[in-house]
Design an enzyme around this catalytic site. Structure first.
Site, mmCIF file in Angstrom:
data_model
loop_
_atom_site.group_PDB
_atom_site.id
_atom_site.type_symbol
_atom_site.label_atom_id
_atom_site.label_comp_id
_atom_site.label_asym_id
_atom_site.label_seq_id
_atom_site.Cartn_x
_atom_site.Cartn_y
_atom_site.Cartn_z
ATOM 1 N N CYS A 70 27.822 61.129 25.175
ATOM 2 C CA CYS A 70 28.301 60.475 23.958
ATOM 3 C C CYS A 70 28.912 61.741 23.199
ATOM 4 O O CYS A 70 28.233 62.643 22.867
ATOM 5 C CB CYS A 70 27.661 59.692 23.201
ATOM 6 S SG CYS A 70 28.294 59.200 21.874
ATOM 7 N N CYS A 207 36.146 60.928 24.573
ATOM 8 C CA CYS A 207 35.094 59.907 24.183
ATOM 9 C C CYS A 207 34.671 59.321 25.620
ATOM 10 O O CYS A 207 35.648 59.029 26.438
ATOM 11 C CB CYS A 207 35.738 59.026 23.413
ATOM 12 S SG CYS A 207 34.852 57.518 23.223
HETATM 13 N N1 DGL Z 1 31.341 57.145 23.949
HETATM 14 C C1 DGL Z 1 31.100 57.908 22.748
HETATM 15 C C2 DGL Z 1 31.700 58.943 22.639
HETATM 16 O O1 DGL Z 1 31.993 59.653 23.820
HETATM 17 C C3 DGL Z 1 31.034 57.090 21.238
HETATM 18 C C4 DGL Z 1 32.018 56.232 21.033
HETATM 19 C C5 DGL Z 1 31.612 55.543 19.440
HETATM 20 O O2 DGL Z 1 30.518 54.729 19.574
HETATM 21 O O3 DGL Z 1 32.489 55.492 18.675
HETATM 22 O O4 DGL Z 1 32.154 59.496 21.499
#
Ligand code: DGL
Length: 284
Positions: A70, A207
């Site tokens: 993440c 993301c």
């Molecule tokens: N998938 C995550 C990222 O890479 C988080 C997205 C989120 O929860 O806003 O930032």
């Protein structure tokens, strides 16, 4: 032992997928904090607390090594947890080695072609050609400016432009239709292109949720725009880390557990399409 993979939701599955291909016999536990997703519009302290809770849950399930799949958690919380929380937590559980790694370092290494330990370079007087790198991310990742700061330190001829996408992770998490997603992605590509004054030379889907709809980004960007593939860069870096750190036992049973803090059950159609079959999560 197992390798833990953490994300606010289903986005980290894109990294998990690459890790499993790279380390097929390793045991993995995936944790999605779907009770609290999305993280990208939250305050920093909130992201730190939620990430710490997720890591504790994965350490308790027997993982010694956790990959924060993440960008938001890695950009906002990883350094804080490594400096202020992990040393004491690890000490209380010795001799378990326990560590948390992120996905931003391997992505920056892939983007710059330089190892993380490369000495920051002296300012360059004259740059003949500027390589324009566009980064699509959550507002929290964009606000951290981690990509701009770290790439700028290493490469004087790369200009980084971030495009915060406020709603996209939530929409992917909710499994909204392709037409709705396409319009949002196109809007962000247009906004970024206007800000730069031209199209980016390369792009990072900063993301992990966006990898699930990478085709929509490919279609919205000029044909052939190279995407720096964060999941593969991360999988290579973790495989190398395991080689260098034999104290981490990744397991050998090829185990795959999927946990959620949200509602257990089958994930949405977008995830199923990405994964290639229905994917069921158990209660964390
Ligand atoms: N998938 C995550 C990222 O890479 C988080 C997205 C989120 O929860 O806003 O930032």
């Amino acid at each position: 032992m197992a390798i833990g993979v953490f994300d606010s939701g289903v986005g980290g599955l894109s990294v998990h997928h690459a890790l499993v291909r790279r380390l097929p016999t390793a045991d993995f536990v995936y944790l999605a904090d779907q009770a609290n997703t999305p993280y990208g519009g939250r305050a920093g302290e909130d992201i730190v607390d939620l990430t710490r809770a997720g890591c504790e849950r994965l350490f308790e399930s027997g993982c010694d090594l956790i990959v924060l799949a993440c960008n938001t958690a890695a950009a906002v919380a990883l350094r804080r947890l490594q400096q202020t929380w992990l040393p004491g937590y690890r000490h209380a559980r010795r001799p378990r080695p326990l560590n948390i790694l992120g996905i931003i370092v391997p992505t920056i290494e892939a983007a710059t072609g330089l190892p993380w330990t490369h000495e920051p370079q002296q300012p360059v007087d004259k740059v003949e050609h500027v390589d324009v790198l566009g980064i699509f991310s959550t507002p929290a990742t964009a606000g951290s400016r981690v990509y701009e700061i770290e790439i700028d330190k290493r490469s004087g001829d790369v200009a980084v432009f971030s495009e915060p996408c406020a709603t996209l992770a939530r929409q992917i998490e909710a499994g909204v239709g392709a037409d709705e997603l396409r319009a949002v992605v196109e809007g962000h590509v247009v906004a970024l292109t206007r800000r730069i004054g031209r199209s980016p030379d390369r792009a990072i889907l900063g993301c992990t949720h966006y990898e699930i709809i990478a085709d929509l980004f490919r279609a919205a960007l000029p044909a052939g725009t190279p995407l720096i593939h964060q999941p593969d860069a991360t999988a290579d870096a973790i495989a190398l880390y395991l080689q260098r750190h034999p104290e981490y036992d990744p397991g050998s049973g090829g185990g795959r557990r999927f946990l959620t803090t949200g509602t257990p059950g089958v994930q949405n159609g977008l995830v199923e399409q990405f994964w290639g079959e229905p994917l069921t999560f158990d209660a964390a």
